[in-house]
Design a protein around this motif. Structure first.
Motif, PDB file in Angstrom:
ATOM      1  N   ARG A 286      40.795  45.012  39.301  1.00  0.00           N
ATOM      2  CA  ARG A 286      39.676  46.230  39.019  1.00  0.00           C
ATOM      3  C   ARG A 286      38.771  46.512  40.284  1.00  0.00           C
ATOM      4  O   ARG A 286      39.409  46.083  41.269  1.00  0.00           O
ATOM      5  CB  ARG A 286      38.482  45.398  38.219  1.00  0.00           C
ATOM      6  N   LEU A 287      38.303  47.476  39.952  1.00  0.00           N
ATOM      7  CA  LEU A 287      37.515  48.327  41.565  1.00  0.00           C
ATOM      8  C   LEU A 287      35.951  47.995  41.178  1.00  0.00           C
ATOM      9  O   LEU A 287      35.596  48.222  40.450  1.00  0.00           O
ATOM     10  CB  LEU A 287      37.680  49.799  41.435  1.00  0.00           C
ATOM     11  N   THR A 288      35.334  47.525  42.575  1.00  0.00           N
ATOM     12  CA  THR A 288      33.960  47.405  42.649  1.00  0.00           C
ATOM     13  C   THR A 288      33.377  48.531  43.095  1.00  0.00           C
ATOM     14  O   THR A 288      34.066  49.593  43.564  1.00  0.00           O
ATOM     15  CB  THR A 288      33.698  46.190  43.602  1.00  0.00           C
ATOM     16  N   SER A 289      32.007  48.845  43.066  1.00  0.00           N
ATOM     17  CA  SER A 289      31.535  49.858  43.397  1.00  0.00           C
ATOM     18  C   SER A 289      31.438  50.204  44.942  1.00  0.00           C
ATOM     19  O   SER A 289      31.282  51.233  45.339  1.00  0.00           O
ATOM     20  CB  SER A 289      29.816  49.929  43.047  1.00  0.00           C
ATOM     21  N   CYS A 290      31.860  49.257  45.648  1.00  0.00           N
ATOM     22  CA  CYS A 290      31.715  49.238  47.053  1.00  0.00           C
ATOM     23  C   CYS A 290      33.215  49.520  47.509  1.00  0.00           C
ATOM     24  O   CYS A 290      33.649  49.383  48.755  1.00  0.00           O
ATOM     25  CB  CYS A 290      31.199  48.004  47.692  1.00  0.00           C
ATOM     26  N   GLY A 291      34.142  49.451  46.605  1.00  0.00           N
ATOM     27  CA  GLY A 291      35.574  49.974  46.731  1.00  0.00           C
ATOM     28  C   GLY A 291      36.474  48.841  47.099  1.00  0.00           C
ATOM     29  O   GLY A 291      37.389  48.994  47.711  1.00  0.00           O
ATOM     30  N   ARG A 292      35.894  47.715  46.820  1.00  0.00           N
ATOM     31  CA  ARG A 292      37.077  46.457  46.892  1.00  0.00           C
ATOM     32  C   ARG A 292      37.869  46.382  45.707  1.00  0.00           C
ATOM     33  O   ARG A 292      37.477  46.760  44.366  1.00  0.00           O
ATOM     34  CB  ARG A 292      36.237  45.100  47.127  1.00  0.00           C
ATOM     35  N   SER A 293      39.212  46.165  45.700  1.00  0.00           N
ATOM     36  CA  SER A 293      40.057  46.168  44.911  1.00  0.00           C
ATOM     37  C   SER A 293      40.384  44.523  44.299  1.00  0.00           C
ATOM     38  O   SER A 293      40.951  43.583  45.193  1.00  0.00           O
ATOM     39  CB  SER A 293      41.369  46.520  45.106  1.00  0.00           C
ATOM     40  N   VAL A 294      39.579  44.239  43.419  1.00  0.00           N
ATOM     41  CA  VAL A 294      39.438  42.643  43.152  1.00  0.00           C
ATOM     42  C   VAL A 294      40.331  42.319  42.129  1.00  0.00           C
ATOM     43  O   VAL A 294      40.563  43.041  41.096  1.00  0.00           O
ATOM     44  CB  VAL A 294      37.937  42.503  42.868  1.00  0.00           C
ATOM     45  N   VAL A 295      40.783  40.884  42.004  1.00  0.00           N
ATOM     46  CA  VAL A 295      41.772  40.531  41.093  1.00  0.00           C
ATOM     47  C   VAL A 295      40.975  39.911  40.147  1.00  0.00           C
ATOM     48  O   VAL A 295      40.377  38.810  40.197  1.00  0.00           O
ATOM     49  CB  VAL A 295      42.574  39.625  41.909  1.00  0.00           C
ATOM     50  N   CYS A 296      40.765  40.354  38.878  1.00  0.00           N
ATOM     51  CA  CYS A 296      40.222  39.977  37.776  1.00  0.00           C
ATOM     52  C   CYS A 296      40.542  40.544  36.307  1.00  0.00           C
ATOM     53  O   CYS A 296      40.801  41.581  36.454  1.00  0.00           O
ATOM     54  CB  CYS A 296      38.588  39.573  37.690  1.00  0.00           C
ATOM     55  N   HIS A 297      40.403  39.941  35.446  1.00  0.00           N
ATOM     56  CA  HIS A 297      40.874  40.619  33.924  1.00  0.00           C
ATOM     57  C   HIS A 297      39.585  41.324  33.518  1.00  0.00           C
ATOM     58  O   HIS A 297      39.493  42.523  32.932  1.00  0.00           O
ATOM     59  CB  HIS A 297      41.457  39.440  33.071  1.00  0.00           C
ATOM     60  N   ASP A 298      38.414  40.672  33.276  1.00  0.00           N
ATOM     61  CA  ASP A 298      37.533  40.944  32.584  1.00  0.00           C
ATOM     62  C   ASP A 298      36.553  41.951  33.291  1.00  0.00           C
ATOM     63  O   ASP A 298      36.435  41.869  34.472  1.00  0.00           O
ATOM     64  CB  ASP A 298      36.557  39.850  31.979  1.00  0.00           C
ATOM     65  N   PRO A 299      35.962  42.807  32.492  1.00  0.00           N
ATOM     66  CA  PRO A 299      35.088  44.055  33.273  1.00  0.00           C
ATOM     67  C   PRO A 299      33.622  43.335  33.737  1.00  0.00           C
ATOM     68  O   PRO A 299      33.004  43.734  34.590  1.00  0.00           O
ATOM     69  CB  PRO A 299      34.726  44.766  32.095  1.00  0.00           C
ATOM     70  N   LYS A 300      33.328  42.124  33.243  1.00  0.00           N
ATOM     71  CA  LYS A 300      32.074  41.302  33.817  1.00  0.00           C
ATOM     72  C   LYS A 300      32.581  39.901  34.300  1.00  0.00           C
ATOM     73  O   LYS A 300      33.289  39.212  33.569  1.00  0.00           O
ATOM     74  CB  LYS A 300      31.199  41.378  32.777  1.00  0.00           C
ATOM     75  N   VAL A 301      32.222  39.449  35.367  1.00  0.00           N
ATOM     76  CA  VAL A 301      32.372  38.266  35.885  1.00  0.00           C
ATOM     77  C   VAL A 301      31.033  37.432  36.430  1.00  0.00           C
ATOM     78  O   VAL A 301      30.347  38.247  37.142  1.00  0.00           O
ATOM     79  CB  VAL A 301      33.523  38.239  37.347  1.00  0.00           C
ATOM     80  N   ASP A 302      30.706  36.507  35.874  1.00  0.00           N
ATOM     81  CA  ASP A 302      29.554  35.724  36.136  1.00  0.00           C
ATOM     82  C   ASP A 302      28.305  36.543  36.002  1.00  0.00           C
ATOM     83  O   ASP A 302      27.083  36.367  36.902  1.00  0.00           O
ATOM     84  CB  ASP A 302      29.731  35.250  37.660  1.00  0.00           C
ATOM     85  N   GLY A 303      28.397  37.387  34.949  1.00  0.00           N
ATOM     86  CA  GLY A 303      27.260  38.080  34.559  1.00  0.00           C
ATOM     87  C   GLY A 303      27.046  39.375  35.559  1.00  0.00           C
ATOM     88  O   GLY A 303      26.147  40.269  35.348  1.00  0.00           O
ATOM     89  N   VAL A 304      28.024  39.326  36.430  1.00  0.00           N
ATOM     90  CA  VAL A 304      28.064  40.769  37.140  1.00  0.00           C
ATOM     91  C   VAL A 304      29.119  41.816  36.744  1.00  0.00           C
ATOM     92  O   VAL A 304      30.329  41.429  36.190  1.00  0.00           O
ATOM     93  CB  VAL A 304      28.380  40.488  38.536  1.00  0.00           C
ATOM     94  N   VAL A 305      28.711  43.001  36.474  1.00  0.00           N
ATOM     95  CA  VAL A 305      29.889  44.051  36.006  1.00  0.00           C
ATOM     96  C   VAL A 305      30.450  44.318  37.056  1.00  0.00           C
ATOM     97  O   VAL A 305      29.926  44.949  38.431  1.00  0.00           O
ATOM     98  CB  VAL A 305      28.929  45.388  35.318  1.00  0.00           C
TER      99      VAL A 305
END
Length: 219
Positions: free
Chosen positions: A43-62
């Motif tokens: 998935r892609l964060t707002s700051c442009g990092r390509s992070v490895v995760c499945h769900d759209p929200k992790v630890d309460g963070v979108v």
């Protein structure tokens, strides 16, 4: 069947309750069990990092809204490619649009010419990748009959349907046009053997120990 299928872990060795999915520890365990590789999600964060995760929200963070100081514990796409690209088959699932440029740059950086597929449920992602690079190996993921009906239009090397959609005729149809078929998520030994008999090119499973034991490929 022309040969044994690729044996791939789903988000690594997802059946292990002690190790988080989509992490290097989970990927390592799948390979230790004897898998040829694994599937993982990006998935892609707002700051442009390509992070490895499945769900759209992790630890309460979108994830799509995460800033540079958030979700720093998540692996990055580049880190996974650097660590595994030379000795594992990678099914790189893009969960969102906007990752295409980063992904293509990373594939070039790590000289990935084979032993991978970039997959997505999103036809627009696959189309964008093919527009930018005709050489990239792509796959369309399907979990509904309506999606599967459109696989011929996707211009992909891999068709990746849920196992409930796979038939012997479908496998033959994909092979007849030079494509390959991977299927997910298969956690039953009987189903694994039947799919292999039908000639699927790869089986993705949560239970990587069972998968490897079924085909007697543990080392």
């Amino acid at each position: 069947m022309s040969g044994p299928p690729l044996l791939l872990g789903h988000r690594g060795a997802r059946a292990s309750a002690l190790i988080p999915e989509n992490t290097p520890a989970s990927f390592d365990l799948a390979l230790q069990h004897g898998c040829d590789g694994f599937e993982f999600d990006v998935r892609l964060t707002s700051c442009g990092r390509s992070v490895v995760c499945h769900d759209p929200k992790v630890d309460g963070v979108v994830v799509s809204q995460a800033t540079a100081d958030q979700l720093l514990h998540l692996p990055l796409l580049e880190d996974v490619l650097q660590r595994y690209s030379q000795h594992a088959f990678l099914d790189i699932e893009l969960k969102v649009q906007g990752l295409e440029s980063k992904l293509l740059n990373s594939l070039r950086e790590y000289r990935m010419d084979e032993d991978y597929v970039v997959s997505s449920f999103l036809p627009e992602v696959v189309t964008e990748l093919k527009t930018r690079s005709a050489k990239i190996q792509t796959g369309i993921i399907c979990d509904e009959p309506g999606q599967l009906a459109c696989w011929r239009e996707a211009n992909v090397e891999y068709v990746i349907p849920h196992h409930s959609l796979v038939t012997h005729a479908l496998v033959q149809e994909v092979h007849n046009v030079g494509g390959k078929l991977l299927t997910w998520t298969v956690n039953n030994r009987k189903a694994m053997l039947l799919l292999a008999e039908w000639g699927v090119d790869g089986i993705i499973s949560d239970d990587t120990e069972l998968l490897v034991q079924t085909f007697a490929r543990s080392e």
